[in-house]
Design an enzyme around this catalytic site. Structure first.
Site, PDB file in Angstrom:
ATOM      1  CG  ASP A 278      -2.033  -0.985   1.164  1.00  0.00           C
ATOM      2  OD1 ASP A 278      -2.009  -1.825   0.256  1.00  0.00           O
ATOM      3  OD2 ASP A 278      -2.936  -0.909   2.021  1.00  0.00           O
TER       4      ASP A 278
ATOM      5  CG  HIS B  75       2.291  -0.054   4.341  1.00  0.00           C
ATOM      6  ND1 HIS B  75       2.034  -1.004   5.315  1.00  0.00           N
ATOM      7  CD2 HIS B  75       1.148   0.655   4.177  1.00  0.00           C
ATOM      8  CE1 HIS B  75       0.778  -0.864   5.727  1.00  0.00           C
ATOM      9  NE2 HIS B  75       0.212   0.132   5.055  1.00  0.00           N
TER      10      HIS B  75
HETATM   11 NI    NI Z   1      -2.484   3.046   3.412  1.00  0.00          NI
END
Ligand code: NI
Length: 536
Positions: free
Chosen positions: A347, A489
């Site tokens: 992400d 991430h």
């Molecule tokens: Ni996020």
């Protein structure tokens, strides 16, 4: 095994020397191979079949004195094993395994990146054998993990999964038997056992010609009209071994399809000779039935080669390093109905510098992932988004400014999602497949407004809190189950540092990697749905 050893080991008893005649050497070799062959066939058992191959129709020279050149004919070589080529590192190892109270299955094979037809053919063979076996046992296929020590391992690693299982087992083992120029050949041996005794064995070599885009089995090396002739060469070898009585034809009652199945296990050797493994025959030591590998010299097989066979033979004789398909850099899709899959998701990117490094690691492992992108960052680095898509990864929508969507008006939710989708499309030509709400914050209203399925996760590594690389690795590897969606991430350098070990750790457990759509066979559930986990 060297060519010299093989040529020197067995000598055809019916052949003499070149010096006996004045015929140019090349022409004589051809004539010898034809006449010697037809002589053997005619006197031993050929008339039983009633048909003669055109290449053996040449009349016997009635005045030829017995030549003294000892050219070997087809011959059995006990203990022959197909030569395992050092597998090109680019091949993708695959493992499909299942174990229940009443059966065990393990299948290993190697895919060729970029050759969809080859990979699909391999998968088709293995998947149908596994499904058929499991259904015969009254079960349903369910891909398992943590079944083999070392998990997926290297391409065509030995296959110990079912050794300690008493009861019905199925194993598929692979060997790369050729990798030269545009040719890759993979041999599959499928063995069904009950209480450790083999009751059914199937062997096949699949050839991929990456330049012509052709995929074929060993029987396709021969022209359709030559199948009988090649079977006769096989029989000649069995006769020469002394284990099959001269005058008998073990293949007389085999159907044309059955003969093709036997020839499907034809291995082209580096010198152009071919090895065909006969079905079960009496063993030399009287211990029962064994298969017999028959080596047929290249000069005898030559007249029977098909166009594909000649292209394959030329590739083998070139002895050049294997040429991989041009689309090599793309990650490979995988069948998550047959293999246990995990979807890694990243992400908050794209994150210049870090995302490129992540793409390199994923590419080295040929592992696809899903990237949930923020519109604002896409706008500032569209090229990186395009590169990500071209590498075969999936693109998802993570809103423009990363808000709590439940706290926005309908209009604002739509704007966050639509602006980001447009930006991703402008950068890559691809509309994002799904939406991941920031913080996992959504409700029924948000799900209804998203215009695409919401994809959450079931494994949260909490990598954003930088708990340490080892912790991130452990969470991703240990907490995953079949169909898991793992949240990470690519905005954190320490996450990128963990990814190689995560991929290795999950492979060791037996997982394959997929995009989130891949978990669902390529198509996510429709808009308005919420997904936390793939099927399984
Ligand atoms: Ni996020």
């Amino acid at each position: 095994m060297t060519t010299g050893r093989r040529l020197g080991r067995t000598r055809h008893p019916r052949r003499g020397t070149l010096r006996a005649t004045g015929v140019p050497i090349f022409g004589l070799i051809v004539a010898l191979s034809v006449t010697a062959c037809s002589k053997v066939i005619t006197t031993d058992w050929w008339p039983e079949t009633g048909t003669m191959p055109s290449t053996a129709d040449a009349p016997l020279p009635s005045t030829a004195s017995p030549p003294a050149l000892a050219l070997p004919g087809p011959r059995v070589e006990y203990g022959f094993t197909a030569p395992a080529i050092n597998t090109p590192g680019e091949l993708i190892p695959r493992l499909a395994a299942m174990r229940s109270d009443n059966l065990a299955v393990s299948a290993r094979w190697a895919e060729l990146p970029g050759s969809t037809e080859f990979n699909t053919t391999l998968l088709g063979r293995i998947s149908s054998a596994a499904h058929e076996f499991v259904s015969q046992q009254g079960s349903v296929w369910s891909p398992g993990t943590d079944l083999l020590p070392g998990g997926v391992g290297a391409p065509c690693e030995p296959n110990p999964a079912t050794l300690d299982f008493v009861g019905p087992t199925l194993t598929v083992e692979c060997t790369i038997v050729n990798a030269s120029g545009p040719l890759l050949a993979e041999r599959l041996v499928t063995i069904e056992r009950i209480d450790r005794v083999a009751i059914r064995i199937n062997r096949e070599v699949l050839y991929a010609h990456t330049e012509h885009g052709t995929v074929a089995d060993g029987a396709a090396l021969y022209s359709e009209s030559s199948i009988r002739r090649v079977i006769n060469l096989l029989t000649e070898g069995l006769h020469a071994s002394g284990r099959v009585p001269v005058g008998t034809n073990p293949f007389r009652d085999v159907s044309p399809d059955g003969l093709r199945t036997i020839l499907a296990d034809s291995v082209l050797l580096p010198d152009g000779d071919v090895v065909i493994t006969s079905p079960l025959q009496p063993a030399p030591d009287g211990t029962g039935l064994r298969t017999m590998p028959v080596i047929v010299p290249g000069r005898l097989i030559e007249p029977s080669l098909s166009e594909f066979g000649r292209a394959a033979r030329d590739a083998v004789l070139s002895a050049e390093p294997v040429l991989m398909p041009a689309t090599l850099t793309r990650v490979q899709p995988v069948d998550c109905g047959f293999l246990p899959c995990v979807a890694l998701s990243f992400d908050d990117g794209p994150a210049g510098g870090k995302t490129e490094r992540l793409l390199d690691v994923l590419g080295e492992h040929r592992a696809p992932a899903t990237f949930y992108l923020q519109g604002g960052y896409v706008a500032s680095d569209p090229g990186l988004v395009d590169t990500t898509a071209r590498a075969g990864h999936e693109l998802g929508n993570h809103t423009w400014g990363h808000p709590f969507l439940t706290q926005l008006t309908d209009e604002e939710v739509r704007s966050e999602i639509n602006a980001t989708a447009s930006q991703i499309h402008a950068a890559s030509g691809i509309w994002p497949s799904s939406v991941r709400p920031p913080y996992g914050d959504f409700d029924e209203r948000v799900a209804g407004l998203a215009g695409a399925p919401l994809v959450i996760w079931d494994v949260d590594t909490k990598d954003w809190a930088t708990p340490g690389i080892e912790v991130v690795i452990e969470r991703a590897v240990e907490w995953s189950s079949r169909g898991s969606i793992v949240l990470m991430h690519d905005t954190h350098g320490s996450t990128i540092d963990a990814v190689a070990d995560i991929l290795d750790g999950l492979s060791t457990r037996g997982f394959a990697f997929a995009t989130v759509s891949g978990l669902f066979g390529g198509t996510l559930p429709g808009a308005g749905t919420v997904v936390r986990h793939g099927p399984g």
